[in-house]
Write a protein that holds these residues in place. Structure first.
Motif, PDB file in Angstrom:
ATOM      1  N   THR A 352      22.156 -12.219 -26.762  1.00 17.93           N
ATOM      2  CA  THR A 352      21.969 -10.769 -26.817  1.00 17.93           C
ATOM      3  C   THR A 352      23.147 -10.110 -27.515  1.00 17.93           C
ATOM      4  OG1 THR A 352      23.032 -10.461 -24.662  1.00 17.93           O
ATOM      5  CG2 THR A 352      20.637 -10.744 -24.681  1.00 17.93           C
ATOM      6  N   ILE A 353      22.898  -8.887 -27.973  1.00 11.54           N
ATOM      7  CA  ILE A 353      23.942  -8.093 -28.619  1.00 11.54           C
ATOM      8  C   ILE A 353      23.925  -6.695 -28.011  1.00 11.54           C
ATOM      9  CG2 ILE A 353      23.872  -9.389 -30.775  1.00 11.54           C
ATOM     10  CD1 ILE A 353      22.091  -7.209 -31.941  1.00 11.54           C
ATOM     11  N   PRO A 354      25.023  -5.923 -28.158  1.00  9.65           N
ATOM     12  CA  PRO A 354      25.042  -4.562 -27.600  1.00  9.65           C
ATOM     13  C   PRO A 354      23.939  -3.691 -28.185  1.00  9.65           C
ATOM     14  CG  PRO A 354      27.253  -5.284 -28.159  1.00  9.65           C
ATOM     15  CD  PRO A 354      26.323  -6.316 -28.729  1.00  9.65           C
ATOM     16  N   TYR A 355      23.456  -2.743 -27.368  1.00 10.36           N
ATOM     17  CA  TYR A 355      22.344  -1.860 -27.724  1.00 10.36           C
ATOM     18  C   TYR A 355      22.790  -0.432 -27.438  1.00 10.36           C
ATOM     19  CZ  TYR A 355      17.238  -1.167 -28.287  1.00 10.36           C
ATOM     20  OH  TYR A 355      15.986  -0.813 -28.733  1.00 10.36           O
ATOM     21  N   GLU A 356      23.239   0.281 -28.464  1.00 12.79           N
ATOM     22  CA  GLU A 356      23.769   1.620 -28.270  1.00 12.79           C
ATOM     23  C   GLU A 356      22.678   2.588 -27.822  1.00 12.79           C
ATOM     24  OE1 GLU A 356      26.757   2.397 -28.144  1.00 12.79           O
ATOM     25  OE2 GLU A 356      27.735   0.658 -29.055  1.00 12.79           O
ATOM     26  N   MET A 357      23.091   3.610 -27.044  1.00 14.97           N
ATOM     27  CA  MET A 357      22.140   4.520 -26.436  1.00 14.97           C
ATOM     28  C   MET A 357      21.218   5.180 -27.454  1.00 14.97           C
ATOM     29  SD  MET A 357      21.105   5.745 -23.538  1.00 14.97           S
ATOM     30  CE  MET A 357      22.488   5.309 -22.495  1.00 14.97           C
ATOM     31  N   HIS A 358      21.795   5.690 -28.552  1.00 11.02           N
ATOM     32  CA  HIS A 358      20.950   6.384 -29.525  1.00 11.02           C
ATOM     33  C   HIS A 358      19.955   5.448 -30.181  1.00 11.02           C
ATOM     34  CE1 HIS A 358      24.537   5.032 -31.687  1.00 11.02           C
ATOM     35  NE2 HIS A 358      23.783   4.951 -32.763  1.00 11.02           N
ATOM     36  N   ASP A 359      20.309   4.153 -30.313  1.00 10.50           N
ATOM     37  CA  ASP A 359      19.366   3.175 -30.853  1.00 10.50           C
ATOM     38  C   ASP A 359      18.232   2.907 -29.861  1.00 10.50           C
ATOM     39  OD1 ASP A 359      20.832   2.851 -33.195  1.00 10.50           O
ATOM     40  OD2 ASP A 359      22.114   1.319 -32.289  1.00 10.50           O
ATOM     41  N   VAL A 360      18.560   2.890 -28.579  1.00 11.71           N
ATOM     42  CA  VAL A 360      17.529   2.707 -27.559  1.00 11.71           C
ATOM     43  C   VAL A 360      16.508   3.844 -27.628  1.00 11.71           C
ATOM     44  CG1 VAL A 360      17.068   2.512 -25.081  1.00 11.71           C
ATOM     45  CG2 VAL A 360      19.137   1.486 -26.039  1.00 11.71           C
ATOM     46  N   ILE A 361      17.001   5.084 -27.741  1.00  7.44           N
ATOM     47  CA  ILE A 361      16.119   6.245 -27.786  1.00  7.44           C
ATOM     48  C   ILE A 361      15.197   6.181 -28.993  1.00  7.44           C
ATOM     49  CG2 ILE A 361      16.005   8.753 -27.909  1.00  7.44           C
ATOM     50  CD1 ILE A 361      17.059   7.702 -25.287  1.00  7.44           C
ATOM     51  N   VAL A 362      15.759   5.863 -30.137  1.00  9.46           N
ATOM     52  CA  VAL A 362      14.957   5.775 -31.367  1.00  9.46           C
ATOM     53  C   VAL A 362      13.864   4.734 -31.213  1.00  9.46           C
ATOM     54  CG1 VAL A 362      15.024   5.087 -33.786  1.00  9.46           C
ATOM     55  CG2 VAL A 362      16.755   6.636 -32.882  1.00  9.46           C
ATOM     56  N   ASP A 363      14.225   3.544 -30.736  1.00 11.82           N
ATOM     57  CA  ASP A 363      13.229   2.483 -30.575  1.00 11.82           C
ATOM     58  C   ASP A 363      12.180   2.862 -29.542  1.00 11.82           C
ATOM     59  OD1 ASP A 363      14.520   1.001 -32.461  1.00 11.82           O
ATOM     60  OD2 ASP A 363      15.503  -0.369 -31.048  1.00 11.82           O
ATOM     61  N   ILE A 365      11.043   5.915 -28.723  1.00 16.40           N
ATOM     62  CA  ILE A 365      10.101   6.906 -29.248  1.00 16.40           C
ATOM     63  C   ILE A 365       9.176   6.280 -30.287  1.00 16.40           C
ATOM     64  CG2 ILE A 365       9.900   9.085 -30.499  1.00 16.40           C
ATOM     65  CD1 ILE A 365      12.499   9.966 -29.196  1.00 16.40           C
ATOM     66  N   ASP A 366       9.736   5.426 -31.137  1.00 19.73           N
ATOM     67  CA  ASP A 366       8.878   4.742 -32.114  1.00 19.73           C
ATOM     68  C   ASP A 366       7.870   3.827 -31.422  1.00 19.73           C
ATOM     69  OD1 ASP A 366       9.884   5.940 -34.364  1.00 19.73           O
ATOM     70  OD2 ASP A 366      11.386   4.398 -34.750  1.00 19.73           O
ATOM     71  N   PHE A 367       8.308   3.171 -30.361  1.00 25.57           N
ATOM     72  CA  PHE A 367       7.394   2.322 -29.577  1.00 25.57           C
ATOM     73  C   PHE A 367       6.265   3.169 -28.991  1.00 25.57           C
ATOM     74  CE2 PHE A 367       6.035   0.658 -25.485  1.00 25.57           C
ATOM     75  CZ  PHE A 367       5.728  -0.665 -25.779  1.00 25.57           C
ATOM     76  N   ALA A 368       6.629   4.311 -28.402  1.00 26.05           N
ATOM     77  CA  ALA A 368       5.630   5.181 -27.786  1.00 26.05           C
ATOM     78  C   ALA A 368       4.656   5.722 -28.826  1.00 26.05           C
ATOM     79  CB  ALA A 368       6.322   6.329 -27.055  1.00 26.05           C
ATOM     80  N   ALA A 369       5.136   5.991 -30.034  1.00 26.72           N
ATOM     81  CA  ALA A 369       4.257   6.511 -31.090  1.00 26.72           C
ATOM     82  C   ALA A 369       3.156   5.525 -31.434  1.00 26.72           C
ATOM     83  CB  ALA A 369       5.081   6.842 -32.328  1.00 26.72           C
ATOM     84  N   VAL A 370       3.440   4.250 -31.307  1.00 27.44           N
ATOM     85  CA  VAL A 370       2.456   3.217 -31.621  1.00 27.44           C
ATOM     86  C   VAL A 370       1.558   2.920 -30.427  1.00 27.44           C
ATOM     87  CG1 VAL A 370       2.151   0.785 -32.253  1.00 27.44           C
ATOM     88  CG2 VAL A 370       3.931   2.164 -33.361  1.00 27.44           C
ATOM     89  N   HIS A 371       2.134   2.859 -29.216  1.00 25.16           N
ATOM     90  CA  HIS A 371       1.423   2.282 -28.075  1.00 25.16           C
ATOM     91  C   HIS A 371       0.857   3.296 -27.086  1.00 25.16           C
ATOM     92  CE1 HIS A 371       2.581  -1.831 -29.145  1.00 25.16           C
ATOM     93  NE2 HIS A 371       3.750  -1.322 -29.495  1.00 25.16           N
ATOM     94  N   GLN A 435       7.368  10.312 -40.853  1.00 24.51           N
ATOM     95  CA  GLN A 435       8.733   9.851 -40.656  1.00 24.51           C
ATOM     96  C   GLN A 435       8.822   9.254 -39.267  1.00 24.51           C
ATOM     97  OE1 GLN A 435      10.442  13.845 -40.891  1.00 24.51           O
ATOM     98  NE2 GLN A 435      11.200  13.587 -38.836  1.00 24.51           N
ATOM     99  N   ASN A 436       9.861   8.525 -38.994  1.00 28.31           N
ATOM    100  CA  ASN A 436      10.002   7.984 -37.654  1.00 28.31           C
ATOM    101  C   ASN A 436      11.191   8.628 -36.954  1.00 28.31           C
ATOM    102  OD1 ASN A 436      12.280   6.762 -38.698  1.00 28.31           O
ATOM    103  ND2 ASN A 436      11.353   4.732 -38.858  1.00 28.31           N
ATOM    104  N   ALA A 437      11.396   8.228 -35.702  1.00 34.55           N
ATOM    105  CA  ALA A 437      12.448   8.853 -34.911  1.00 34.55           C
ATOM    106  C   ALA A 437      13.833   8.574 -35.483  1.00 34.55           C
ATOM    107  CB  ALA A 437      12.367   8.359 -33.464  1.00 34.55           C
ATOM    108  N   ALA A 438      13.980   7.475 -36.206  1.00 33.79           N
ATOM    109  CA  ALA A 438      15.286   7.160 -36.765  1.00 33.79           C
ATOM    110  C   ALA A 438      15.731   8.224 -37.760  1.00 33.79           C
ATOM    111  CB  ALA A 438      15.238   5.786 -37.443  1.00 33.79           C
ATOM    112  N   LEU A 439      14.788   8.736 -38.537  1.00 33.02           N
ATOM    113  CA  LEU A 439      15.130   9.778 -39.496  1.00 33.02           C
ATOM    114  C   LEU A 439      15.521  11.062 -38.772  1.00 33.02           C
ATOM    115  CD1 LEU A 439      12.315   9.237 -42.161  1.00 33.02           C
ATOM    116  CD2 LEU A 439      14.679   8.435 -42.209  1.00 33.02           C
TER     117      LEU A 439
END
Length: 462
Positions: A352-363, A365-371, A435-439
C-alpha cells in the motif's frame, strides 16, 4: 395549509434543517417554511404541511426532532395565546369529551410546580373528558421560548406556542444503537445518533441498496439496515472487518438481528474496487476522515467490549490505498514480481501507499458518479481546518448537486457532513460538460482538507 411547530432536540443544530428537508423528500411530504425565520439558537421552526397525517410522516423517523405540534396559537405572551385559544371553535369541538393530557415545556427556563399549575388551569374552558397520562385521545402542548438571554428581560418569554401534539420523532432508536450497547466497535465507530441522521439524509428506505466504501467496524451498515435497506461495505483493512475472536461486524449484525439486510463485506479500496461500471447503489454513506470516537465515550464503555485499537489508521496513521512502493526492498532471493504466497504458504497481501485526503474525496465522487443511480445520494464526512475552510473547497461534479453541508466543530478543526445528489447519467451530459471531480478539485489550489492529517497533528490540533 395548517401551521405546525417543529420542536427540535437540543443538539446538532446545524444538522436539523438538512435532516428535515431530506425526510420531506423521503416521505413525499409537501413542506414549506421560511428559512430566514429559523435560528440555531432556538429549537423551534414553524412549518406548513397539508395535514396531521403528513406532519406525522414528516418526523416519524427523525432523529433530531422531539415532536411536532399543530399550532392553535403563537404570540409574544401567555395571555395573548390564551385569548386566541378561547376563540378557536375548531379546538373546542376537537377536545369535546375526549380524554386528554397537558404537556408544558420551556426553552431557556425551568418551571416550578406552582408556575406549571398557573399555566395549565386557565385552559379549563376546554370541554375535555378525563385526564389520561398514558394513552390520551388528545394531547395539548404549551411551550414558552425564553431564548439564551440571561438578563432580567428573560423573565418574560420571547414567544409562546399552544397547540395539539400530532407526532413525535424517533429519538428512542438512538438508545437502541448506542455504542455503549454494541458488542463490537473500534476507535473509528460513528456514534449512533449521527449515523442515523446520515441514513435519513441518504434517503435510505426499504429495498434500497447502500454501500459504505470505508466500512471499518460497520456502524453505517447497521444503522442504514435498520430502515429496511440492503447494505454492503468494503475496506482496505480486513482486520477491521474480521475483528477478533467472536467480536466482528457479523456479531453486531447478529446482535441487532439484521442478517437478512447486511449482505456482506469485501476487502478492497475505493481506488481498486471489484464493482462493475454500472448503476447499482441507491446511496453511498461513509466517513472519509475516519474520525475517532471521542475519548470520553471510550472511557465510559464497559471493559468487556472489544475495541479495535491497533493498528491505528485513518486520521491517526493516514489513509492507504493499493500501490507499488518503489522504495520497498524485495525479500532475499526474489527477483521480479513477488509471488502470491509467502514461503510459509501464507497469502501475501498487496503493498500500500499513502492516500491523501483530497485524493480520497476525488476518487469517492468519481466512483459515485459511475455507480449511483440517478437520484441516489452520496453522504460523507469530511474533516477540515476551521480557519482555512471555504465553501469553494468542496469538489463539485456535473452529475451532482450539493444538497447540504453541515459542520460539527471541535475547536480549530471540524468534520462536515456533505450530502450530494446524483442528477443524471454521464451519457446525458452536453459536449464539453463531462469533467470529473479531479478537475473541480484543481480549481482549489489548497483546500482545507488537503494535508489534514499533518495539520491535525501539528499546530492545528486541539
Amino acid at each position: 395549509m395548517p401551521k405546525y411547530l417543529v420542536h427540535f432536540a437540543q443538539l446538532h443544530a446545524d444538522f436539523r434543517l438538512p435532516e428535515l428537508d431530506s425526510l420531506a423528500v423521503l416521505e413525499n411530504v409537501k413542506l414549506t417554511y421560511e428559512k430566514s425565520a429559523y435560528s440555531d439558537e432556538h429549537p423551534f421552526l414553524v412549518v406548513e404541511c397539508e395535514s396531521d397525517d403528513e406532519a406525522r410522516k414528516l418526523i416519524r423517523r427523525s432523529i433530531l426532532t422531539k415532536q411536532i405540534i399543530r399550532l392553535v396559537a403563537t404570540a409574544p405572551t401567555y395571555d395573548e395565546v390564551l385569548e386566541v385559544a378561547k376563540r378557536s371553535t375548531d379546538l373546542i369541538d376537537e377536545c369535546r369529551g375526549k380524554s386528554f393530557k397537558f404537556e408544558l415545556d420551556a426553552f431557556g427556563r425551568t418551571f416550578d410546580q406552582e408556575t406549571q399549575i398557573a399555566r395549565i388551569e386557565p385552559f379549563c374552558f376546554l370541554p375535555c373528558g378525563d385526564v389520561n397520562l398514558k394513552n390520551p385521545e388528545i394531547t395539548l402542548a404549551y411551550i414558552e421560548d425564553y431564548g439564551h438571554s440571561e438578563t432580567a428581560a428573560a423573565r418574560n418569554p420571547e414567544r409562546a406556542f399552544f397547540g395539539v401534539l400530532v407526532g413525535r420523532g424517533d429519538r428512542g432508536t438512538v438508545t437502541k444503537y448506542d455504542l455503549k450497547k454494541r458488542q463490537y466497535l473500534g476507535t473509528t465507530s460513528m456514534d449512533a445518533e449521527l449515523s442515523l441522521v446520515m441514513a435519513n439524509q441518504a434517503l435510505v428506505r426499504a429495498g434500497s441498496f447502500v454501500l459504505d466504501p470505508f466500512v471499518g467496524t460497520g456502524s453505517f451498515l447497521v444503522t442504514c439496515a435498520h430502515y429496511g435497506c440492503f447494505t454492503m461495505g468494503t475496506d482496505i483493512d480486513g482486520r477491521q472487518i474480521r475483528g477478533k475472536g467472536e467480536r466482528s461486524i457479523r456479531s453486531n449484525v447478529e446482535q441487532y438481528k439484521l442478517g437478512g439486510r447486511v449482505l456482506d463485506t469485501v476487502v478492497a479500496d475505493i481506488a481498486h474496487h471489484p464493482w462493475r461500471a454500472t448503476q447499482l447503489w441507491d446511496a453511498i454513506v461513509c466517513d472519509v476522515g475516519f474520525v475517532t470516537v471521542p475519548a470520553a465515550t471510550l472511557r465510559s464503555l464497559p471493559t468487556n467490549f472489544f475495541l479495535v485499537r491497533q493498528p491505528p489508521y485513518g486520521v491517526r496513521a493516514g489513509a492507504k490505498k493499493l500501490g507499488f512502493n518503489a522504495n520497498a526492498k524485495p525479500p532475499p532471493g526474489v527477483d521480479g514480481p513477488l509471488p502470491a504466497l509467502k514461503k510459509n504458504g501464507e497469502l501475501r497481501y498487496p503493498s500500500t501507499i499513502p492516500y491523501e485526503m483530497h485524493d480520497v474525496i476525488v476518487d469517492l465522487i468519481d466512483f459515485a458518479a459511475v455507480h449511483l443511480v440517478p437520484g441516489g445520494r452520496l453522504v460523507y464526512w469530511l474533516p477540515t481546518i476551521v480557519d482555512e475552510y471555504s465553501p469553494d473547497d468542496l469538489p463539485l461534479h456535473p452529475q451532482f448537486k450539493l444538497v447540504s453541508n453541515s459542520a460539527q466543530v471541535f475547536g480549530k478543526w471540524c468534520r462536515r457532513l456533505v450530502t450530494m445528489e446524483k442528477l443524471h447519467d454521464a451519457g446525458s451530459l452536453e459536449t464539453g460538460e463531462c469533467q470529473n471531480a479531479a478537475l473541480a478539485e484543481a480549481a482549489s489550489a489548497n483546500p482545507a482538507h488537503a494535508k489534514f492529517r499533518e495539520v491535525y497533528f501539528g499546530d492545528g490540533r486541539t
